[in-house]
Design a protein around this motif. Structure first.
Motif, mmCIF file in Angstrom:
data_model
loop_
_atom_site.group_PDB
_atom_site.id
_atom_site.type_symbol
_atom_site.label_atom_id
_atom_site.label_comp_id
_atom_site.label_asym_id
_atom_site.label_seq_id
_atom_site.Cartn_x
_atom_site.Cartn_y
_atom_site.Cartn_z
ATOM 1 N N TRP A 12 6.583 1.417 -8.163
ATOM 2 C CA TRP A 12 5.287 1.308 -7.475
ATOM 3 C C TRP A 12 5.128 -0.062 -6.810
ATOM 4 N N ILE A 13 5.487 -1.127 -7.543
ATOM 5 C CA ILE A 13 5.367 -2.481 -6.995
ATOM 6 C C ILE A 13 6.260 -2.643 -5.762
ATOM 7 N N LYS A 14 7.490 -2.128 -5.850
ATOM 8 C CA LYS A 14 8.417 -2.229 -4.712
ATOM 9 C C LYS A 14 7.859 -1.506 -3.489
ATOM 10 N N PHE A 15 7.401 -0.272 -3.693
ATOM 11 C CA PHE A 15 6.852 0.502 -2.575
ATOM 12 C C PHE A 15 5.611 -0.167 -2.002
ATOM 13 N N PHE A 16 4.767 -0.697 -2.883
ATOM 14 C CA PHE A 16 3.519 -1.329 -2.445
ATOM 15 C C PHE A 16 3.806 -2.494 -1.510
ATOM 16 N N PHE A 17 4.737 -3.354 -1.896
ATOM 17 C CA PHE A 17 5.059 -4.507 -1.051
ATOM 18 C C PHE A 17 5.860 -4.110 0.181
ATOM 19 N N LEU A 18 6.651 -3.025 0.073
ATOM 20 C CA LEU A 18 7.380 -2.539 1.241
ATOM 21 C C LEU A 18 6.433 -2.119 2.354
ATOM 22 N N LEU A 19 5.267 -1.614 1.969
ATOM 23 C CA LEU A 19 4.288 -1.148 2.958
ATOM 24 C C LEU A 19 3.423 -2.279 3.508
ATOM 25 N N THR A 20 3.705 -3.510 3.096
ATOM 26 C CA THR A 20 3.055 -4.734 3.596
ATOM 27 C C THR A 20 1.527 -4.581 3.744
ATOM 28 N N PRO A 21 0.824 -4.400 2.622
ATOM 29 C CA PRO A 21 -0.602 -4.043 2.682
ATOM 30 C C PRO A 21 -1.498 -5.025 3.420
ATOM 31 N N PHE A 22 -1.308 -6.324 3.188
ATOM 32 C CA PHE A 22 -2.230 -7.288 3.783
ATOM 33 C C PHE A 22 -1.919 -7.542 5.253
ATOM 34 N N PHE A 23 -0.657 -7.385 5.621
ATOM 35 C CA PHE A 23 -0.300 -7.446 7.031
ATOM 36 C C PHE A 23 -0.912 -6.258 7.765
ATOM 37 N N VAL A 24 -0.796 -5.066 7.162
ATOM 38 C CA VAL A 24 -1.393 -3.867 7.748
ATOM 39 C C VAL A 24 -2.907 -4.023 7.856
ATOM 40 N N LEU A 25 -3.509 -4.602 6.820
ATOM 41 C CA LEU A 25 -4.963 -4.818 6.828
ATOM 42 C C LEU A 25 -5.386 -5.729 7.972
ATOM 43 N N SER A 26 -4.637 -6.809 8.195
ATOM 44 C CA SER A 26 -4.997 -7.748 9.261
ATOM 45 C C SER A 26 -4.886 -7.085 10.637
ATOM 46 N N VAL A 27 -3.847 -6.257 10.834
ATOM 47 C CA VAL A 27 -3.692 -5.545 12.108
ATOM 48 C C VAL A 27 -4.789 -4.487 12.250
ATOM 49 N N PHE A 28 -5.090 -3.797 11.155
ATOM 50 C CA PHE A 28 -6.143 -2.769 11.150
ATOM 51 C C PHE A 28 -7.486 -3.371 11.574
ATOM 52 N N LEU A 29 -7.812 -4.520 11.022
ATOM 53 C CA LEU A 29 -9.070 -5.182 11.364
ATOM 54 C C LEU A 29 -9.090 -5.616 12.827
ATOM 55 N N ALA A 30 -7.942 -6.105 13.310
ATOM 56 C CA ALA A 30 -7.860 -6.565 14.700
ATOM 57 C C ALA A 30 -8.027 -5.406 15.681
ATOM 58 N N MET A 31 -7.505 -4.241 15.322
ATOM 59 C CA MET A 31 -7.518 -3.097 16.233
ATOM 60 C C MET A 31 -8.805 -2.270 16.142
#
Length: 201
Positions: A12-31
């Motif tokens: 779970w930890i490996k998959f979680f970090f593979l999906l780069t959550p906080f990077f995705v969050l920053s792009v999500f907020l920008a878009m």
């Protein structure tokens, strides 16, 4: 029982970090700056389903793709690890993906693919799916993958609240920390691939 729990948490930890959550969050907020809270939440749900579908396709059909193209698992490990490492370096350096032109529906492209499930994540998911051979490992891996994607979905669903609490600066810091974890996972993939390629046990 502890062995199964430890395995689940590890994957779970490996998959979680593979999906780069906080990077995705920053792009999500920008878009989604022009969207209201309800629009962002609906979009977050659509992104979560799209990411879940993409991840499970890659997770289950990785072995078939290896066979089809005649690629060995160790070769793919090295390639995926190198690509993942480059993505991690970009994250640590703070290079963001440009939002680009506004589209009617950005849930699948570009938010799910390639921002959340990019080329590096694709390769790593295929390798990790191919690595799990026993039935209990495959089952636990599926559960861990689903849990990781749902965690990403929850983060995006609560994007507005998270931004209010930790601010853009906090999200940037968390994105860089995620990049460091990605670099470590990438290094492990490359080292495992080299060891297998050279026949070192």
């Amino acid at each position: 029982m502890n062995m199964y729990v430890n395995f689940f948490i590890s994957v779970w930890i490996k998959f979680f970090f593979l999906l780069t959550p906080f990077f995705v969050l920053s792009v999500f907020l920008a878009m989604t700056q022009e969207m209201g809270g309800e629009g962002r939440r609906r979009l977050a749900v659509r992104v979560t389903f799209a990411v879940l579908l993409a991840c499970f396709i890659l997770y289950f059909f990785g072995n078939h793709l290896f066979t089809l193209f005649g690629i060995t698992l160790d070769a793919f490990r090295i390639g995926a690890g190198a690509l993942l490492f480059l993505s991690a370096v970009q994250m640590v350096q703070g290079e963001a993906v440009a939002p680009g032109e506004r589209q009617d529906d950005i849930s699948v492209v570009p938010l799910a693919i390639p921002i959340t499930v990019g080329p590096a994540t694709t390769g790593a998911l295929m390798v990790m799916g191919a690595d799990l051979q026993e039935y209990w490992q495959v089952t636990a891996g599926c559960g861990a993958l689903a849990a990781a994607v749902l965690c990403i979905g929850i983060i995006l669903y609560c994007a507005q609240a998270i931004e209010h609490v930790i601010g853009r600066k906090g999200i940037t810091i968390m994105s860089k920390l995620t990049g460091l974890m990605l670099a470590a996972i990438a290094a492990q993939l490359v080292f495992t691939g080299i060891r297998g390629f050279l026949g070192i046990h």
